[in-house]
Design an enzyme around this catalytic site. Structure first.
Site, PDB file in Angstrom:
ATOM      1  N   ALA A  82       0.848  -1.184   0.000  1.00 44.56           N
ATOM      2  CA  ALA A  82       0.000   0.000   0.000  1.00 44.56           C
ATOM      3  C   ALA A  82       0.887   1.239   0.000  1.00 44.56           C
ATOM      4  CB  ALA A  82      -0.905   0.017   1.234  1.00 44.56           C
ATOM      5  N   MET A  83       0.262   2.394  -0.218  1.00 44.82           N
ATOM      6  CA  MET A  83       1.036   3.633  -0.346  1.00 44.82           C
ATOM      7  C   MET A  83       0.331   4.777   0.366  1.00 44.82           C
ATOM      8  SD  MET A  83       3.705   5.061  -1.473  1.00 44.82           S
ATOM      9  CE  MET A  83       4.003   6.780  -1.073  1.00 44.82           C
ATOM     10  N   GLU A  84       1.129   5.533   1.136  1.00 50.34           N
ATOM     11  CA  GLU A  84       0.602   6.519   2.080  1.00 50.34           C
ATOM     12  C   GLU A  84       0.348   7.900   1.486  1.00 50.34           C
ATOM     13  OE1 GLU A  84       3.774   5.194   2.164  1.00 50.34           O
ATOM     14  OE2 GLU A  84       5.249   6.732   2.693  1.00 50.34           O
TER      15      GLU A  84
ATOM     16  N   GLU B 257      -0.040   2.643   6.928  1.00 53.58           N
ATOM     17  CA  GLU B 257      -0.192   3.760   5.983  1.00 53.58           C
ATOM     18  C   GLU B 257      -0.780   4.973   6.689  1.00 53.58           C
ATOM     19  OE1 GLU B 257       1.455   3.195   3.460  1.00 53.58           O
ATOM     20  OE2 GLU B 257       1.459   1.009   3.597  1.00 53.58           O
TER      21      GLU B 257
ATOM     22  N   HIS C  22       1.831   6.841   8.625  1.00 53.24           N
ATOM     23  CA  HIS C  22       2.750   7.632   7.799  1.00 53.24           C
ATOM     24  C   HIS C  22       2.306   9.096   7.707  1.00 53.24           C
ATOM     25  CE1 HIS C  22       5.914   5.177   6.188  1.00 53.24           C
ATOM     26  NE2 HIS C  22       5.148   4.351   5.499  1.00 53.24           N
TER      27      HIS C  22
END
Ligand code: TRP
Ligand code: ZN
Length: 877
Positions: A268-270, A304, A307
């Protein structure tokens, strides 16, 4: 793609950016084959940079339509696009507005970096260097800008238009189009930019922060997936509340969006306000997700979300500092999960994971410090060392200064560095100031690669009632770091008397004794600690809770057996049992290699019986204690690994335990059966884990019918999959029957189909390689989908050592063929999958030669991506 040798980037070469970008206005006109991106950048010379530094904007594969400076079209002699794709402005002004218009083709973007399509929808992935595939920009994290984003697209195909920040208007455009505008008030680096657009539906909820801000929460998925978002949403709300309670950190926008996509390179990406997730870490229902999936979702959603402060508000100056955000955020998600469930079991699992992935990395050709010194492709450094070992180093600091000082240190770190791009020194400095403890030696943990080895020696003087514990450390050399220094190692410990009770500890020079766990700080290569008033020869319990990421070696077997039963620290109890079993199993492997029948140590059966008898108190812990050390863990402790012998010994031992403990295992298996409705809480999950551990032994001892019965009756994925994975090893008609039934039931569910591929990739069957080739050619296999590629190729190479390392070398050839086919499609995934071939030094020379040959074959492939080049060439050094 270049044929010449790729450039190495060095940490020591850091220089501040020549230009800063205060404001960015982006306009997207979405089209699968020809998306137009207009970017207006308010640029100014960085006062901290050299006054004559050129204005160079990164770019990759961009088709420039036009460029203007302060409104005037730039003539071709004022700007140049280099061979690397970057745009250089000749004779640049000190400040100005640069406007570029570029064309890109998201539907042809198979690398899944930059703007790409998946299932007809649009998604971006910009970390680490994907923004340059969208527009010309100084694509480095120390350039932080405020973004305004306008997206225009067909209103039928793309009813949903999302970007970072808060919504700031929408309306109809020309033809059948519509537009939406997003404004992100917080300055951010380009890697946190995100855009999601398409035909998506949302699951909505809300959260009120403790200062009263109303936040709209949305999870965006494809139609039909709405009913599988509940757990992710629940995890999000718990994460938001936890970060307020534990760290005093509140969310800072009006909306928090999560979009799930099935084609994604990582977990996944924050991205600020718009996290993009692999569907694997969002979608879950009891029928389709295992308990492990359930826990994975909770952890990744939390990671995430966390972050937002550790990564987004305070970000990294350059990519060498990656662990500044990743190590710290993993530490935070570990603490969150520990608070949500069983702290001891969470710690055991995290340590298991560290040893399975990070220890081998630290002992292999890609060994690097938590803060690397150089890289060719930064994508290759999203590693267990940067993430998991990085989290361990944060934990060392936490242990050294204590929780209260750590919290003050976090407050200081954030207050001082908010909205800035900083370094690991800034983090350690905040912890040092808040605690008043000199942490300079801890920087060694960031800069030195390799896993320290720790050994203990002790002496008891009954006359003087004095006990002396001598601790020694050393770290083996790693590539580029031949000599190692001693590191500060906090050793949490206690002393046990002959009856197993804790003894009070008083170090020479101390006035009063301490009870419970205390932490010794080993700062030199060798150091002795003298305890006074020790009434009897004690057994030391060392490295409680795994207080440092080291290998504790040479604890005598009698002590391991004693600690496994008596220690008050659950981690040490588990660990001692594992180390005992490992030492017995390694002896069995040695016997097997000499052609002798490996004997059986009845203590192992006793331990299983004892664990089962006490399991009721904590079934999840019992399940961990019941699992024998993994094949990788054993291989990692051998000078020359023997994966085939290890597998045979482990399987034989499982069967023997299954036979000897049959009645107890069967009784436990029966009594742990679920009676009421299916539940997903800690205790129920623990009971299922324990029951399936029992099933494993019983099937190993020959009762495949029990697995088939469980498979046929299962109403949840955990039990179904546990049974299926055991059946996959069984040479019975039930195997094909169960695999076919599973496929027929789940063929429409990509995430479950991934499991079907993985189970077969990890199966122990004589024709394993042939089975792999057939699965690779299966109509449901798709090399372009990272989840599917990992499910088959990754699971085989990392999860089926006995067949990957087949004497014939066919396992190696299979992997190299797949990497060569995948590299032009997605170099990032190809580079990840090649990893296991790099471990050739740990294998016997005959295997090592076969592995090197395949690495060389990959390296000889024309137009290799720089990531795969880096991994293959470093492995061959
Ligand atoms: N920052 C992401 C995380 O830790 C990692 C990540 C997601 C990533 N996608 C990526 C890293 C693509 C490199 C490339 O959660
Ligand atoms: Zn992360």
């Amino acid at each position: 793609m270049k044929t010449d040798t790729p450039v190495t980037i060095r940490r020591g070469d850091y220089a501040p950016p020549a230009y800063l970008v205060d404001e960015v206005a982006l306009e997207f006109r979405l089209d699968p084959a020809a998306t137009l991106v207009r970017a207006r950048l308010a640029l100014r010379r960085n006062p901290a940079a050299a006054p004559d530094a050129p204005l160079r904007l990164d770019g990759e594969g961009l088709q420039l339509v036009e460029a203007r400076l302060d409104g005037a079209v730039l003539p071709p002699d004022r700007c140049r696009i280099g061979e690397d794709g970057a745009l250089t402005l000749l004779d640049p002004p000190a400040a100005g507005v640069l406007e570029t218009l570029v064309r890109i083709a998201p539907e042809s973007n198979t690398a899944l970096s930059g703007l790409y399509t998946s299932g007809g929808n649009y998604y971006t992935q910009c970390e680490a260097e994907g923004f340059r595939r969208i527009t010309f920009f100084p694509d480095r994290p120390d350039v932080m800008s405020r973004y305004e984003v306008t997206i225009t697209a067909d209103r039928t195909l793309c009813p949903v238009l999302l970007s970072n920040g808060n919504p700031a208007g929408s309306g109809l455009g020309d033809g059948n189009t519509h537009w939406a505008r997003w404004v992100d008030p917080h300055p951010k680096p380009s890697y946190l930019f995100a855009l999601v657009a398409g035909d998506l539906v949302n699951v909505a909820d809300r959260f009120t922060t403790r200062s009263g801000r109303e936040v709209a929460l949305n999870i965006w998925v494809r139609r039909g997936d709405e009913d599988r978002c509940g757990h992710a949403m629940d995890s999000l709300k718990r994460s938001m509340a936890w970060d307020e309670q534990v760290f005093g950190l509140e969310y800072d926008l009006d909306v928090f969006n999560i979009a799930a996509v099935s084609d994604f390179n990582m977990g996944a990406m924050e991205n600020k306000g718009l996290n993009v997730f692999n569907t694997k870490y969002v979608l879950a229902s009891p029928e389709s997700a295992t308990d492990g999936d359930w826990q994975g979702i909770e952890t990744v959603v939390a990671h995430e979300y966390f972050h937002n402060w550790t990564g987004n508000r305070v970000t990294c100056r350059d990519w060498f500092q990656l662990s500044l955000k990743e190590g710290l955020t993993v530490f935070r998600d570990q603490e969150f999960s520990a608070d949500m469930g069983s702290r001891a079991v969470k710690r055991i699992r995290d340590v298991r994971g560290l040893r399975a992935a990070q220890f081998p990395e630290d002992a292999g050709p890609m060994a690097h410090p938590v803060r690397p010194d150089s890289y060719i492709e930064i994508d290759n450094f999203y590693t267990p060392t940067v993430y998991q070992k990085g989290a361990e180093v944060v934990r060392l600091i936490h242990t050294r200064i204590g929780p209260a000082a750590f919290r003050r240190g976090m407050d200081l770190y954030i207050a001082r560095n908010d909205n800035q791009a900083v370094t690991i020194e800034d983090f350690v400095a905040a912890m040092q100031e808040a605690s008043g403890i000199d942490l300079s030696a801890f920087m060694g943990w960031y800069d030195q690669a390799g896993t320290p080895e720790l050994a203990a020696e002790d002496r008891y003087d009954p006359e003087a009632r004095r006990y002396t514990l001598t601790l020694r450390q050393s770290t083996p050399p790693t590539p580029g770091q031949p000599a190692k220094r001693p590191l500060p190692i906090p050793v949490a410990m206690g002393l046990l008397g002959p009856d197993g009770a804790a003894l009070p500890t008083r170090l020479a020079g101390e006035n009063a004794a301490q009870s419970g766990t205390r932490t010794l700080l080993l700062e030199a290569a060798e150091q002795s600690f003298t305890f006074e008033d020790v009434p009897a020869p004690p057994v030391p319990s060392l490295l409680r809770s795994f207080s440092a990421p080291v290998r504790l070696q040479g604890v005598p077997r009698e002590q391991l057996r004693f600690l496994a039963v008596h220690d008050s620290d659950p981690f040490v109890r588990w660990e001692s049992g594992q180390q005992y079993a490992a030492s017995v199993m390694l002896e069995m492997v040695a016997a097997a290699q000499r052609g002798e029948a490996p004997g059986f140590d009845p203590a192992l059966a006793e331990a299983v019986a004892n664990t089962l008898a006490a399991a009721e108190a904590d079934p999840a812990f019992a399940a961990e204690a019941l699992s024998l050390p993994g094949e990788g863990f054993l291989a990692d402790q051998m000078a020359v690994a023997d994966p085939v012998a290890i597998h045979r010994v482990r399987q034989g031992l499982r069967a023997e335990i299954g036979r000897r403990c049959g009645p107890a295992l069967r009784a436990a298996y029966g009594s742990l059966a679920e009676t009421g409705p299916y539940r997903i809480d800690g205790r129920s999950i623990g009971r299922r884990a324990l029951r399936n551990a029992c099933l494993g032994y019983l099937v190993a001892a020959g009762d495949a019918a029990l697995a088939k019965a469980q498979f046929d009756a299962a109403t949840n994925m955990t039990d179904s999959l546990a049974a299926l994975s055991l059946l996959a090893d069984a040479a019975t008609p039930a195997r094909e029957e169960a695999l076919a039934a599973f496929h027929a039931r789940w063929r429409g569910d990509a995430l479950v189909l991934d499991k079907w591929f993985s189970i077969q990739a990890m199966a122990d069957r004589p024709d394993a390689i042939e089975a792999m080739r057939q699965l690779y050619a299966h109509p449901d296999f798709d090399l372009r989908n990272p989840n599917r590629a990992r499910a088959l190729i990754g699971a085989f190479a990392a999860g089926n050592p006995a067949h990957f390392h087949a004497e014939s070398g066919e396992g190696y050839r299979f992997l190299a063929d797949a990497v060569i086919a995948l590299d032009p499609i997605n170099g990032s995934i190809a580079a990840r999958l090649i990893g296991p071939l790099g471990q050739w030094r740990r294998q016997a020379p005959s295997r090592g030669a076969l592995m090197r040959r395949e690495l060389q074959r990959v390296l000889d492939t024309p137009n290799l991506s720089k990531g795969t080049f880096e991994k293959a060439s470093k492995a061959l050094l």
